[in-house]
Design a protein around this motif. Structure first.
Motif, PDB file in Angstrom:
ATOM      1  N   GLU A 275       0.824  -1.202   0.000  1.00 44.89           N
ATOM      2  CA  GLU A 275       0.000   0.000   0.000  1.00 44.89           C
ATOM      3  C   GLU A 275       0.856   1.249   0.000  1.00 44.89           C
ATOM      4  OE1 GLU A 275      -2.302   0.161   3.627  1.00 44.89           O
ATOM      5  OE2 GLU A 275      -0.760  -0.964   4.694  1.00 44.89           O
ATOM      6  N   GLY A 276       0.236   2.354  -0.398  1.00 47.66           N
ATOM      7  CA  GLY A 276       0.898   3.639  -0.431  1.00 47.66           C
ATOM      8  C   GLY A 276      -0.160   4.727  -0.444  1.00 47.66           C
ATOM      9  N   LEU A 280      -3.429   0.606  -3.169  1.00 45.97           N
ATOM     10  CA  LEU A 280      -3.068  -0.648  -2.527  1.00 45.97           C
ATOM     11  C   LEU A 280      -3.055  -1.762  -3.571  1.00 45.97           C
ATOM     12  CD1 LEU A 280      -5.867  -2.477  -2.157  1.00 45.97           C
ATOM     13  CD2 LEU A 280      -6.253  -0.889  -0.288  1.00 45.97           C
ATOM     14  N   LEU A 281      -2.339  -2.820  -3.251  1.00 47.36           N
ATOM     15  CA  LEU A 281      -2.241  -3.991  -4.111  1.00 47.36           C
ATOM     16  C   LEU A 281      -3.140  -5.092  -3.568  1.00 47.36           C
ATOM     17  CD1 LEU A 281       1.639  -4.285  -4.689  1.00 47.36           C
ATOM     18  CD2 LEU A 281      -0.008  -2.824  -5.874  1.00 47.36           C
ATOM     19  N   ALA A 282      -3.772  -5.832  -4.466  1.00 47.85           N
ATOM     20  CA  ALA A 282      -4.655  -6.928  -4.054  1.00 47.85           C
ATOM     21  C   ALA A 282      -4.378  -8.155  -4.911  1.00 47.85           C
ATOM     22  CB  ALA A 282      -6.125  -6.511  -4.180  1.00 47.85           C
ATOM     23  N   ALA A 300      -8.055 -14.715  -3.319  1.00 46.06           N
ATOM     24  CA  ALA A 300      -8.283 -13.521  -4.138  1.00 46.06           C
ATOM     25  C   ALA A 300      -9.651 -12.909  -3.836  1.00 46.06           C
ATOM     26  CB  ALA A 300      -8.174 -13.877  -5.619  1.00 46.06           C
ATOM     27  N   LEU A 301     -10.674 -13.751  -3.736  1.00 42.72           N
ATOM     28  CA  LEU A 301     -12.017 -13.255  -3.435  1.00 42.72           C
ATOM     29  C   LEU A 301     -12.070 -12.610  -2.055  1.00 42.72           C
ATOM     30  CD1 LEU A 301     -14.050 -16.296  -4.802  1.00 42.72           C
ATOM     31  CD2 LEU A 301     -13.955 -14.018  -5.833  1.00 42.72           C
ATOM     32  N   LEU A 302     -11.446 -13.251  -1.068  1.00 41.50           N
ATOM     33  CA  LEU A 302     -11.422 -12.706   0.278  1.00 41.50           C
ATOM     34  C   LEU A 302     -10.610 -11.416   0.343  1.00 41.50           C
ATOM     35  CD1 LEU A 302     -10.931 -16.109   2.056  1.00 41.50           C
ATOM     36  CD2 LEU A 302     -12.813 -14.553   2.564  1.00 41.50           C
ATOM     37  N   ASN A 303      -9.512 -11.372  -0.398  1.00 38.22           N
ATOM     38  CA  ASN A 303      -8.694 -10.165  -0.441  1.00 38.22           C
ATOM     39  C   ASN A 303      -9.476  -8.998  -1.032  1.00 38.22           C
ATOM     40  OD1 ASN A 303      -5.330  -9.393  -1.732  1.00 38.22           O
ATOM     41  ND2 ASN A 303      -6.704  -8.250  -0.428  1.00 38.22           N
ATOM     42  N   ARG A 323      -3.892  -7.097   8.057  1.00 32.66           N
ATOM     43  CA  ARG A 323      -5.054  -7.971   7.870  1.00 32.66           C
ATOM     44  C   ARG A 323      -4.845  -8.902   6.677  1.00 32.66           C
ATOM     45  NH1 ARG A 323      -9.897  -4.316   7.033  1.00 32.66           N
ATOM     46  NH2 ARG A 323     -11.124  -6.214   7.302  1.00 32.66           N
ATOM     47  N   ARG A 324      -4.224  -8.386   5.625  1.00 34.71           N
ATOM     48  CA  ARG A 324      -3.984  -9.244   4.467  1.00 34.71           C
ATOM     49  C   ARG A 324      -2.952 -10.315   4.798  1.00 34.71           C
ATOM     50  NH1 ARG A 324      -1.326 -10.793   0.163  1.00 34.71           N
ATOM     51  NH2 ARG A 324      -2.529 -11.148  -1.743  1.00 34.71           N
ATOM     52  N   ALA A 325      -1.923  -9.945   5.544  1.00 29.13           N
ATOM     53  CA  ALA A 325      -0.907 -10.923   5.939  1.00 29.13           C
ATOM     54  C   ALA A 325      -1.533 -12.037   6.773  1.00 29.13           C
ATOM     55  CB  ALA A 325       0.213 -10.241   6.712  1.00 29.13           C
TER      56      ALA A 325
END
Length: 368
Positions: A275-276, A280-282, A300-303, A323-325
């Motif tokens: 993120e910046g 953000l990246l997903a 991917a869907l949850l992200n 949270r993503r980690a």
């Protein structure tokens, strides 16, 4: 040509579509772009684990996806000597195997039905726009080959593991030490069964996933060193590795091919930051879990849900990376363990022996 939206989402795969749909349903204006025109073929294991199935239900596309796919109740592992173990999803849950081009098309059509969400196919992101150090939109090449400016307050980058947009954001990617490549092909005229079957090969794994109408997806994950000796001869590599397992040879040697071989690699990797200011990246653009877990689509869907929640909050750096980690940590550890074991045939045989003797242990590994 300009289009003013609050959020631009780059990439219309499962992560990008999930993000865009959740954002639109939260009342934000969104433009979703992808350089491809759908439906399009994409190398993938094509299995959606149970928690991904729940996300499909939440997105309102499960019934359509289930009609085009095939349910499976668990996973079976086997080595070349025939030792095996199988696990089942707990609570009567099922996964879903569905051709990736069909699933992506279903998700994209769902996105197109959202109020306030504009979808532009055949539109390539050319680079982020900044104002005072923060994202102000995205330059792009329109479907007609003309430059266009998409003005936005936030950008979600979900255009895959080889994300050009992440590179333009000056985000580098760290690749795993073990370089692996993936290939997939569909066969017809086979018994689909009710489990995803994983066969541990010398230098990789073969995945057989049941599909409707007597079809099956076969995916090969191959170590780069094992692939090197074929010098780019993909079909020969696919056939030789698949037929190195007697059970797979007897099952597929006379089966008709229902699709061409397509592949991707090297697989995996992790962006140095996710993120910046205003972005953000997903999905795989942020990081990839090795396909050996079968969790790619579900994650991917949850992200996508997490990414949308972060954007809706209107805050930068407010726990998204943490949270993503947490979302991918358990599966990343499982992938590391399975890959480590698969490098040592004796250890793999012992692991299969234990899992075969204690089925509930395997069931727990498959649980969410």
């Amino acid at each position: 040509m300009t289009a003013r939206r609050r959020v631009v989402v780059v990439g219309a795969g499962p992560a990008g579509c999930s993000t865009a749909i959740h954002l639109a349903e939260a009342g934000l204006d969104v433009v979703l772009i992808d350089q491809a025109r759908f439906p399009r073929a994409k190398p993938c294991g094509e299995g959606v684990m149970p928690r991904g199935v729940e996300e499909l239900k939440a997105l309102g596309v499960y019934e359509e996806a289930a009609a085009a796919g095939w349910p499976y109740v668990g996973v079976r592992f086997e080595n070349l000597s025939g030792r095996s173990a199988q696990g089942s999803f707990r609570g009567g849950k099922t996964g879903l195997v569905i051709r990736r081009e069909i699933l992506d098309d279903i998700l994209l059509r769902r996105a197109k039905r959202c109020v306030g969400l504009e979808v532009i196919e055949s539109c390539r992101a050319a680079g982020p726009k900044f104002r005072k150090g923060r994202i102000s939109g995205m330059d792009a090449i329109s479907p007609y080959g003309q430059p266009m400016a998409i003005f936005a307050d936030f950008a979600v980058v979900a255009d895959g593991a080889t994300s050009d947009t992440a590179r333009r954001l000056r985000v580098s990617r760290r690749m795993p030490k073990r370089r692996r490549h993936g290939f997939r092909m569909h066969f017809s005229g086979v018994d689909p069964g009710d489990r995803v079957e994983v066969t541990l090969l010398d230098g990789g794994e073969a995945y057989v996933a049941p599909q409707p109408r007597g079809e099956a997806l076969v995916s090969l994950l191959v170590e780069e060193h094992a692939l090197a000796r074929f010098a780019g001869r993909t079909k020969e590599a696919f056939q030789e590795m698949l037929f190195s397992a007697p059970a797979l040879k007897s099952k597929f040697e006379g089966a008709a091919r229902a699709s061409e071989i397509i592949g991707a690699g090297p697989l995996g990797g992790r962006a140095e930051r996710w993120e910046g200011p205003g972005w953000l990246l997903a999905g795989d653009a942020a990081s990839s879990v090795d396909p050996i877990t079968g969790e790619g689509i579900s994650l991917a869907l949850l992200n996508g849900r997490l990414a949308a929640e972060q954007v809706v909050s209107g805050k930068d750096g407010d726990g998204y990376a943490r949270r993503r980690a947490a979302l991918v940590r358990k599966k990343s550890r499982l992938a590391a363990y399975l890959l480590s074991v698969n490098q040592r045939p004796f250890a793999a045989a012992c692991a299969l022996g234990v899992l075969g003797a204690v089925p509930f242990l395997f069931d727990s590994l498959l649980s969410d």
